[in-house]
Enzyme design. Structure first.
Site, PDB file in Angstrom:
ATOM      1  N   ALA A 255       0.850  -1.186   0.000  1.00  0.00           N
ATOM      2  CA  ALA A 255       0.000   0.000   0.000  1.00  0.00           C
ATOM      3  C   ALA A 255       0.887   1.238   0.000  1.00  0.00           C
ATOM      4  CB  ALA A 255      -0.887   0.007   1.242  1.00  0.00           C
ATOM      5  N   GLU A 291      -1.275   3.160   6.841  1.00  0.00           N
ATOM      6  CA  GLU A 291      -1.245   4.231   5.833  1.00  0.00           C
ATOM      7  C   GLU A 291      -1.920   5.500   6.349  1.00  0.00           C
ATOM      8  OE1 GLU A 291       0.794   3.629   3.667  1.00  0.00           O
ATOM      9  OE2 GLU A 291       0.840   1.446   3.736  1.00  0.00           O
TER      10      GLU A 291
HETATM   11  N1  BES Z   1       5.452   3.924   2.139  1.00  0.00           N
HETATM   12  C1  BES Z   1       5.196   2.538   2.028  1.00  0.00           C
HETATM   13  C2  BES Z   1       5.081   2.055   0.607  1.00  0.00           C
HETATM   14  C3  BES Z   1       6.395   1.873  -0.097  1.00  0.00           C
HETATM   15  C4  BES Z   1       7.173   0.771   0.177  1.00  0.00           C
HETATM   16  C5  BES Z   1       6.823   2.772  -1.028  1.00  0.00           C
HETATM   17  C6  BES Z   1       8.377   0.611  -0.478  1.00  0.00           C
HETATM   18  C7  BES Z   1       8.020   2.626  -1.693  1.00  0.00           C
HETATM   19  C8  BES Z   1       8.813   1.528  -1.416  1.00  0.00           C
HETATM   20  C9  BES Z   1       3.893   2.166   2.736  1.00  0.00           C
HETATM   21  O1  BES Z   1       3.512   3.007   3.759  1.00  0.00           O
HETATM   22  C10 BES Z   1       4.121   0.831   3.384  1.00  0.00           C
HETATM   23  O2  BES Z   1       4.847   0.777   4.329  1.00  0.00           O
HETATM   24  N2  BES Z   1       3.543  -0.221   2.849  1.00  0.00           N
HETATM   25  C11 BES Z   1       3.743  -1.546   3.348  1.00  0.00           C
HETATM   26  C12 BES Z   1       2.554  -2.054   4.062  1.00  0.00           C
HETATM   27  C13 BES Z   1       2.800  -1.997   5.528  1.00  0.00           C
HETATM   28  C14 BES Z   1       1.593  -2.197   6.352  1.00  0.00           C
HETATM   29  C15 BES Z   1       3.888  -2.913   5.988  1.00  0.00           C
HETATM   30  C16 BES Z   1       4.042  -2.434   2.185  1.00  0.00           C
HETATM   31  O3  BES Z   1       3.822  -1.995   1.062  1.00  0.00           O
HETATM   32  O4  BES Z   1       4.510  -3.537   2.383  1.00  0.00           O
HETATM   33 ZN    ZN Z   2       4.569   2.774   5.490  1.00  0.00          ZN
END
Ligand code: BES
Ligand code: ZN
Length: 828
Positions: A255, A291
């Site tokens: 996400a 998020e």
């Molecule tokens: N900011 C991240 C998304 C992201 C991840 C952008 C890697 C660019 C590179 C987002 O907030 C996030 O952490 N997503 C996680 C889910 C979370 C609940 C562990 C993900 O995508 O795994």
């Molecule tokens: Zn994150």
């Protein structure tokens, strides 16, 4: 201060779905702080059609020089300018299929192929959509417009302020954003449907492609709950008029927190009561909370530079658990935190190839690599430790002052320590910098002698050569005994009076460290485990540390197994889950060894004792974690070919084929058992279920199932299938990750990666974080030959952005190999 900074971007995009390009034109209002005739900004894979600068009411002739390698363009002006000016650029870009920048996603509706266009800009891919200062500190406001086909809708961070037909198209204007970083900007164009609700003044929508919106109900509810939870917790209102939650069929990570327009994989936003599991439901809640937490931590206050990525990700991770636990206490989310965060953090940080939370990063490839178990898990754990140390009220007060002080701006770790330090009047900076600026974590060794406990610390490493054990941490120490808990800030060695009886260090596993007891103390703890005089978390903690001590050869495998017997009457989910995962890990690691059967017998016996208490079906009012445990035990027994389990799973699968019915929490486990024990005809059945799966959740489940068979021919078919058009790039690693836990499959994976590496890299695109999942999968290998071979191969076929993961994978292989050799000697 930088010489040129952006103030406002006015950008119009016009995507073209016939040739998958987009046209853009932007006007950037800039401020120049000292005279210059050169302006450099970021741009990648963008063709500049026209550019000029207007300054002092005249147009300055401008030439653009593109540097593809540094992903920059330099505008060379016919004369020097200073003060305020406006850059105008017309450009063309690609709606690519690499899941970054402005990209396309494909799906089917009513049998017809459709596309939508969406963006993923974090960390450094806004530059693929428009020339900009693509760094978190270069905050500006944005006025976005999208010119789209009439059948399409457009979405961005802010609400639509005007919509007007121009020929065959519709032009959307969106309201001006608050001042924000480029990585949080969002654009989408496609045929969407939505449901909505309100939370206070905020309009909340869940948005999906057509035909799926009914699966968005649960997420809409979660969004409303978590948004209001965080507004209350932070005491700062969510600043935008709307919040969209958008499910995207093709998505690289899980996400993304774009301000006001959060995007998700479908499996993390859509919920189907008929087929979605408890695990899925809880994961949806957690990710939504994560998020939404970013809307404050990251979006409102942003890290100054990526070295402080943890300020974003650790906080979102920590706050998500806090929020879910507050709203759904019956899910035991702080207990589950041990599995979801503590385990991965302690594991990665016990490698020499780990890195400090605060790590220098320069290139986009460097940045991508640190979205890992250090920035998320370890960071989340040290925040839990800190909150526990200064108390939840001080913690919350400190966060409030930090957010208020830096809102609509950028901050560093030191800024955070300032706020938390003043709020708590504790030596926060001094203590926390030992956890944030230093790699690794300590193991505390305890010795009981002469009515005293003597505690010393050193770095815990799985692969120890006796040398690199430097490092000192300021540890909020806690020691629990029968009738009291002693707490202390441990800097050097510590002595605590203690006459007799058991003691448990790291009470409630609030600290990010391990403990090594001497044999007597461990025996006493064994009794407390049996009698459950200590909490489930403490029982988890003792077992968890023993596994690590065993892998690092500080205790023998036999000693480890002997201790596990103390858990024969264990009934807690997190404790048992940890034991089951460890036993499964040792089992797969030892495949083919002479002592393999012994582990198998041990596991069968242990797992069966758990299963008889659970049975196949839910009992009334049972905790949600019991469903998770049941699934884990059934799958584990099925892998060991337990006859009764296999028979029952086959019956339930046959019934599914006939009636379409199978309890959602049993779907994964049943597929797993029948595939592990299945032949080519079972394979065909799974494949055809995959082809008509109603949701991506069910598809992913079935896809992983294809990696479970014991027939190598079938497994090779799965590997080939993985690269076919029938598997989305985003899911490519799923069957691989499963196959390495299959003794028959694990031998096939490395040769397959080697053979297909070039194709895999092309498909993902260099720098795609999904590549690291593939590299990491071979960490289950356990011989030094393989370690050398893998190292040699990847050195020759180097891909930027995989360096850290590769070093960590190689280290894990060496640790495995060492463990196997020692255990071979021990058990022969
Ligand atoms: N900011 C991240 C998304 C992201 C991840 C952008 C890697 C660019 C590179 C987002 O907030 C996030 O952490 N997503 C996680 C889910 C979370 C609940 C562990 C993900 O995508 O795994
Ligand atoms: Zn994150």
């Amino acid at each position: 201060m930088r010489q040129v900074s952006p103030i406002n971007y006015q950008i119009e995009f016009e995507p073209n779905f016939d040739n998958f390009t987009f046209r853009g034109s932007e006007k950037i209002a800039i401020k120049v702080s000292s005279p210059t005739n050169k302006i450099t900004l970021h741009a990648a894979e963008i063709e500049i059609k026209q550019c000029s600068i207007s300054w002092n009411n005249k147009i300055i002739k401008t030439r653009a020089i593109v540097n593809e390698k540094t992903e920059e363009i330099t505008l060379v002006l016919a004369q020097k300018i200073n003060g305020n000016a406006t850059i105008s650029i017309d450009f063309i870009g690609q709606l690519n299929d690499k899941l970054v920048g402005f990209y396309r996603s494909k799906y089917k509706f009513n049998g017809k192929e459709k596309y939508l266009a969406t963006t993923q800009f974090e960390a450094a891919d806004a530059r693929r959509a428009f020339p900009c200062w693509d760094e978190p500190e270069a905050k500006a406001t944005f006025d976005v417009s999208l010119l789209v086909n009439k059948n399409h809708t457009a979405i961005s961070n802010m609400p639509v302020i005007s919509k007007r037909n121009i020929g065959k198209k519709t032009l959307y204007h969106f309201d001006t954003t608050p001042i924000m970083s480029t990585y949080l900007l969002y654009l989408a164009v496609g045929e969407f449907e939505s449901i909505s609700t309100k939370s206070g003044k905020t309009l909340i929508r869940v948005i999906t492609t057509k035909g799926k919106i009914s699966q968005g109900r649960l997420s809409l509810e979660f969004t409303k709950q978590f948004l209001s939870y965080f507004e209350k917790y932070f005491k700062i209102a969510y600043p935008l008029p709307k919040l969209d939650m958008i499910a995207i069929p093709d998505f690289a990570s899980g996400a993304m927190e774009n301000w006001g327009a959060i995007t998700f994989r479908e499996t993390i936003l859509l919920y189907d009561p008929k087929t979605s599991s408890t695990e899925t439901k809880q994961h949806i809640a957690e990710v939504i909370a994560h998020e939404i937490a970013h809307q404050w931590f990251g979006n409102l206050v942003t890290m100054k530079w990526w070295n402080d990525l943890w300020l974003n990700e650790s906080f979102a991770t920590f706050m998500a658990t806090k929020a879910v636990d507050a709203l759904y206490p019956e899910w035991d989310f702080w207990d589950q935190f041990l599995i979801s965060e503590m385990t991965g953090g302690l594991s990665l940080d016990s490698l020499k190839s780990s890195h400090p939370i605060d790590v220098p990063v320069k290139s986009p490839a460097d940045v991508r690599q640190i979205f890992d178990e250090i920035s998320y898990n370890k960071g989340g754990c040290v925040l839990m430790m800190l909150e526990n140390f200064i108390g939840p009220d001080n913690f919350r007060k400190g966060l409030y002052s930090y957010l208020k002080k830096h809102e609509y701006a950028n901050a560093t770790t030191e800024d955070l320590w300032d706020s938390l330090g003043s709020a708590s009047r504790q030596p926060v900076r001094q203590m926390m910098n030992t956890w944030v600026r230093q790699v690794g974590y300590p193991v505390i060794k305890v010795k009981a002698e002469n009515s005293r406990l003597k505690l010393t610390q050193s770095r815990f490493l799985l692969e120890s050569n006796g040398k690199s054990k430097t490092g000192k941490w300021i540890i909020p120490l806690s020691v629990r005994t029968k009738d009291r808990t002693v707490t202390k800030l441990m800097k050097g060695p510590v002595t605590i009076p203690h006459k007799s009886g058991w003691f448990k260090v790291n009470d409630g596993q609030k600290g990010f460290y391990r403990v090594k007891y001497d044999n007597n103390a461990l025996d006493e703890l064994g009794i407390q485990v049996e009698d459950k005089t200590i909490s489930n978390v403490d029982r988890w903690s003792i077992h968890h540390d023993l596994v690590a001590l065993c892998l690092s050869k500080q205790i023998s495998f036999r000693e480890y197994l002997d201790f596990v017997r103390h858990y024969e009457n264990e009934d807690d989910y997190v404790v048992l889950s940890d034991i089951i995962s460890s036993l499964n890990f040792f089992y797969i690691l030892s495949s083919g060894e002479a002592f393999w059967d012994e582990i198998k017998e041990f596991n069968l016996d242990f797992f069966n004792k758990i299963f008889v208490k659970l049975g196949w079906d839910k009992s009334e009012g049972e905790r949600s974690t019991v469903a998770l445990l049941r699934g884990q035990v059934i799958s584990s027994l099925g892998r060991l070919k337990d006859k009764d389990i296999v028979k029952e799973a086959q019956a339930r699968f046959a019934n599914l084929l006939k009636t379409g019915k199978l309890e959602p929490d049993l779907r994964g486990p049943v597929y797993s058992v029948i595939s592990w024990n299945g032949d080519a005809s079972t394979y065909q059945k799974i494949l055809s279920l995959y082809r008509k799966a109603p949701t991506q959740e069910e598809m992913v489940r079935l896809l992983s199932t294809l990696a479970n068979f014991q027939d190598k021919k079938l497994l090779s078919k799965t590997l080939a299938f993985t690269l076919s058009k029938e598997v989305r790039t985003q899911n490519l690693f799923q069957p691989i990750a499963r196959m390495v836990t299959n003794p028959q499959g694990k031998e096939l994976v490395w040769p397959w990666i080697k053979q297909n590496w070039r194709g895999i890299v092309t498909r993902f695109g260099v720098g795609n974080p999904l590549l690291n999942r593939i590299v990491g999968s071979v960490s289950i290998e356990s011989s030094m030959e393989k370690e050398r071979e893998i190292k040699k191969f990847f050195t020759k076929h180097h891909v930027p952005g995989t360096e850290m993961k590769l070093a960590q994978t190689l280290e894990r292989i060496r640790i495995n190999s060492n463990f196997i050799e020692t255990t071979r000697k021990e058990l022969s």
